[in-house]
Motif scaffolding. Structure first.
Motif, PDB file in Angstrom:
ATOM      1  N   UNK A 267       0.839  -1.205   0.000  1.00  0.00           N
ATOM      2  CA  UNK A 267       0.000   0.000   0.000  1.00  0.00           C
ATOM      3  C   UNK A 267       0.871   1.250   0.000  1.00  0.00           C
ATOM      4  N   UNK A 268       1.927   1.256   0.831  1.00  0.00           N
ATOM      5  CA  UNK A 268       2.816   2.426   0.859  1.00  0.00           C
ATOM      6  C   UNK A 268       3.513   2.610  -0.483  1.00  0.00           C
ATOM      7  N   UNK A 269       3.949   1.482  -1.077  1.00  0.00           N
ATOM      8  CA  UNK A 269       4.572   1.554  -2.407  1.00  0.00           C
ATOM      9  C   UNK A 269       3.624   2.181  -3.419  1.00  0.00           C
ATOM     10  N   UNK A 270       2.381   1.708  -3.418  1.00  0.00           N
ATOM     11  CA  UNK A 270       1.393   2.238  -4.362  1.00  0.00           C
ATOM     12  C   UNK A 270       1.141   3.727  -4.122  1.00  0.00           C
ATOM     13  N   UNK A 271       1.096   4.121  -2.856  1.00  0.00           N
ATOM     14  CA  UNK A 271       0.909   5.541  -2.533  1.00  0.00           C
ATOM     15  C   UNK A 271       2.053   6.385  -3.090  1.00  0.00           C
ATOM     16  N   UNK A 272       3.276   5.915  -2.920  1.00  0.00           N
ATOM     17  CA  UNK A 272       4.441   6.654  -3.421  1.00  0.00           C
ATOM     18  C   UNK A 272       4.425   6.746  -4.941  1.00  0.00           C
ATOM     19  N   UNK A 273       4.051   5.657  -5.590  1.00  0.00           N
ATOM     20  CA  UNK A 273       3.983   5.657  -7.055  1.00  0.00           C
ATOM     21  C   UNK A 273       2.908   6.632  -7.537  1.00  0.00           C
ATOM     22  N   UNK A 274       1.716   6.565  -6.942  1.00  0.00           N
ATOM     23  CA  UNK A 274       0.639   7.460  -7.364  1.00  0.00           C
ATOM     24  C   UNK A 274       0.952   8.923  -7.023  1.00  0.00           C
ATOM     25  N   UNK A 275       1.618   9.153  -5.894  1.00  0.00           N
ATOM     26  CA  UNK A 275       2.026  10.531  -5.566  1.00  0.00           C
ATOM     27  C   UNK A 275       3.084  11.024  -6.549  1.00  0.00           C
ATOM     28  N   UNK A 276       3.902  10.107  -7.059  1.00  0.00           N
ATOM     29  CA  UNK A 276       4.878  10.485  -8.091  1.00  0.00           C
ATOM     30  C   UNK A 276       4.164  10.896  -9.373  1.00  0.00           C
ATOM     31  N   UNK A 277       3.128  10.134  -9.741  1.00  0.00           N
ATOM     32  CA  UNK A 277       2.325  10.524 -10.917  1.00  0.00           C
ATOM     33  C   UNK A 277       1.700  11.901 -10.707  1.00  0.00           C
ATOM     34  N   UNK A 278       1.208  12.148  -9.496  1.00  0.00           N
ATOM     35  CA  UNK A 278       0.624  13.461  -9.185  1.00  0.00           C
ATOM     36  C   UNK A 278       1.668  14.558  -9.346  1.00  0.00           C
ATOM     37  N   UNK A 279       2.874  14.314  -8.833  1.00  0.00           N
ATOM     38  CA  UNK A 279       3.950  15.310  -8.936  1.00  0.00           C
ATOM     39  C   UNK A 279       4.307  15.604 -10.391  1.00  0.00           C
ATOM     40  N   UNK A 280       4.101  14.611 -11.267  1.00  0.00           N
ATOM     41  CA  UNK A 280       4.369  14.795 -12.697  1.00  0.00           C
ATOM     42  C   UNK A 280       3.168  15.375 -13.440  1.00  0.00           C
ATOM     43  N   UNK A 281       2.075  15.628 -12.701  1.00  0.00           N
ATOM     44  CA  UNK A 281       0.880  16.212 -13.309  1.00  0.00           C
ATOM     45  C   UNK A 281      -0.057  15.208 -13.952  1.00  0.00           C
ATOM     46  N   UNK A 282       0.207  13.902 -13.734  1.00  0.00           N
ATOM     47  CA  UNK A 282      -0.632  12.854 -14.341  1.00  0.00           C
ATOM     48  C   UNK A 282      -1.779  12.482 -13.403  1.00  0.00           C
ATOM     49  N   UNK A 283      -2.656  13.442 -13.171  1.00  0.00           N
ATOM     50  CA  UNK A 283      -3.727  13.259 -12.192  1.00  0.00           C
ATOM     51  C   UNK A 283      -4.721  12.174 -12.615  1.00  0.00           C
ATOM     52  N   UNK A 284      -5.019  12.135 -13.916  1.00  0.00           N
ATOM     53  CA  UNK A 284      -6.077  11.235 -14.381  1.00  0.00           C
ATOM     54  C   UNK A 284      -5.695   9.771 -14.206  1.00  0.00           C
ATOM     55  N   UNK A 285      -4.420   9.452 -14.322  1.00  0.00           N
ATOM     56  CA  UNK A 285      -3.966   8.080 -14.093  1.00  0.00           C
ATOM     57  C   UNK A 285      -4.338   7.657 -12.674  1.00  0.00           C
ATOM     58  N   UNK A 286      -4.073   8.535 -11.724  1.00  0.00           N
ATOM     59  CA  UNK A 286      -4.349   8.244 -10.310  1.00  0.00           C
ATOM     60  C   UNK A 286      -5.847   8.103 -10.087  1.00  0.00           C
ATOM     61  N   UNK A 287      -6.606   9.024 -10.627  1.00  0.00           N
ATOM     62  CA  UNK A 287      -8.065   9.014 -10.459  1.00  0.00           C
ATOM     63  C   UNK A 287      -8.674   7.737 -11.042  1.00  0.00           C
ATOM     64  N   UNK A 288      -8.160   7.314 -12.194  1.00  0.00           N
ATOM     65  CA  UNK A 288      -8.703   6.136 -12.868  1.00  0.00           C
ATOM     66  C   UNK A 288      -8.297   4.828 -12.191  1.00  0.00           C
ATOM     67  N   UNK A 289      -7.093   4.797 -11.648  1.00  0.00           N
ATOM     68  CA  UNK A 289      -6.539   3.536 -11.145  1.00  0.00           C
ATOM     69  C   UNK A 289      -6.998   3.189  -9.725  1.00  0.00           C
ATOM     70  N   UNK A 290      -7.318   4.199  -8.914  1.00  0.00           N
ATOM     71  CA  UNK A 290      -7.693   3.940  -7.521  1.00  0.00           C
ATOM     72  C   UNK A 290      -9.219   3.884  -7.425  1.00  0.00           C
ATOM     73  N   UNK A 291      -9.739   2.706  -7.070  1.00  0.00           N
ATOM     74  CA  UNK A 291     -11.192   2.585  -6.982  1.00  0.00           C
ATOM     75  C   UNK A 291     -11.662   2.668  -5.527  1.00  0.00           C
ATOM     76  N   UNK A 292     -12.957   2.565  -5.348  1.00  0.00           N
ATOM     77  CA  UNK A 292     -13.558   2.805  -4.026  1.00  0.00           C
ATOM     78  C   UNK A 292     -13.224   1.720  -3.003  1.00  0.00           C
ATOM     79  N   UNK A 293     -12.714   0.585  -3.464  1.00  0.00           N
ATOM     80  CA  UNK A 293     -12.365  -0.500  -2.540  1.00  0.00           C
ATOM     81  C   UNK A 293     -10.933  -0.389  -2.022  1.00  0.00           C
ATOM     82  N   UNK A 294     -10.176   0.593  -2.505  1.00  0.00           N
ATOM     83  CA  UNK A 294      -8.771   0.732  -2.119  1.00  0.00           C
ATOM     84  C   UNK A 294      -8.643   1.145  -0.655  1.00  0.00           C
ATOM     85  N   UNK A 295      -7.477   0.877  -0.092  1.00  0.00           N
ATOM     86  CA  UNK A 295      -7.193   1.211   1.312  1.00  0.00           C
ATOM     87  C   UNK A 295      -7.252   2.722   1.532  1.00  0.00           C
TER      88      UNK A 295
END
Length: 242
Positions: free
Chosen positions: A41-69
């Motif tokens: 979970x921490x790994x996934x958070x760091x990866x998605x926060x890296x995408x956010x830092x690169x401005x790739x917001x939609x990847x994060x929004x699409x990949x994380x669903x309502x069942x995620x931690x």
């Protein structure tokens, strides 16, 4: 931040890449074996926060669903918040709802995201509410230092920095916070801040974050030619990433 454990820290390099602004490297080296469920979970958070830092917001929004931690739900809310003004109000509302839940409200990643969002809102008192009692979490501590410096309260930042130094003086986040504090204090401390960024540039992948840090130090010291060179290099790196 992962809890201290006797075993190896599988996420050490991934965290350092993220902290120092090597976001693409963090993403590219995230396929790590033998992770526990919490580490995954921490790994996934760091990866998605890296995408956010690169401005790739939609990847994060699409990949994380309502069942995620919970930590991942918080990261998704940060992506929504930053993705455009139409989503800010609902992202903040949903964030407050998670924070009000006693079962998850103390989650460190959730509090980190809350601190980040309210800092963006320049609501520093609200940001401090969620980051001030960091309990030894160096990422929350480092954000706390940043918030105090934005409030022009380097005295409070210094106190929090000392707490970080007691936990781990050599940690990347402690060194970064030391450089920020030195820049705020000024004078002879500017050279010390420069040396911290220089040390990072010699030991790690050179990133825009490191180059910009060195450039700010150079401007304070009157070394404008070096500052210009560093800023152009940082700009070039940013354009290559984007």
């Amino acid at each position: 931040m992962a809890a201290l454990a006797a075993g190896p820290d599988h996420l050490f390099n991934l965290r350092n890449n993220f902290y120092l602004g090597a976001y693409q490297a963090a993403i590219n080296t995230s396929d790590l074996p033998n992770l526990s469920p919490d580490e995954a979970v921490e790994r996934d958070c760091l990866v998605f926060r890296s995408y956010i830092a690169l401005g790739s917001y939609q990847i994060v929004i699409n990949e994380i669903d309502s069942s995620a931690a919970t930590p991942l739900q918080a990261v998704k809310l940060l992506a929504l918040y930053l993705s455009g003004p139409d989503y800010k109000e609902s992202a903040i509302s949903n964030l407050k709802e998670l924070l009000a839940d006693p079962a998850i409200g103390n989650n460190a990643t959730l509090r980190m995201i809350a601190g980040t969002v309210f800092t963006h809102e320049q609501d520093y008192n609200e940001a401090l509410k969620y980051t001030h009692a960091a309990g030894g979490n160096l990422e929350l501590d480092a954000l706390n230092v940043q918030i105090f410096l934005k409030m022009h309260r380097s005295d409070y930042a210094e106190r929090r920095l000392k707490e970080m130094q007691k936990i781990d003086e050599d940690h990347t986040l402690t060194q970064l916070a030391t450089a920020w504090q030195n820049l705020a204090v000024g004078g002879s401390k500017i050279q010390e801040a420069y040396l911290i960024f220089q040390d990072f540039s010699e030991k790690s992948q050179v990133t825009s974050l490191i180059l910009n840090g060195k450039a700010v130090c150079c401007i304070h010291m009157g070394n404008f030619d070096e500052a210009e060179t560093l800023l152009l290099e940082a700009l070039n790196k940013a354009s290559l990433i984007n």
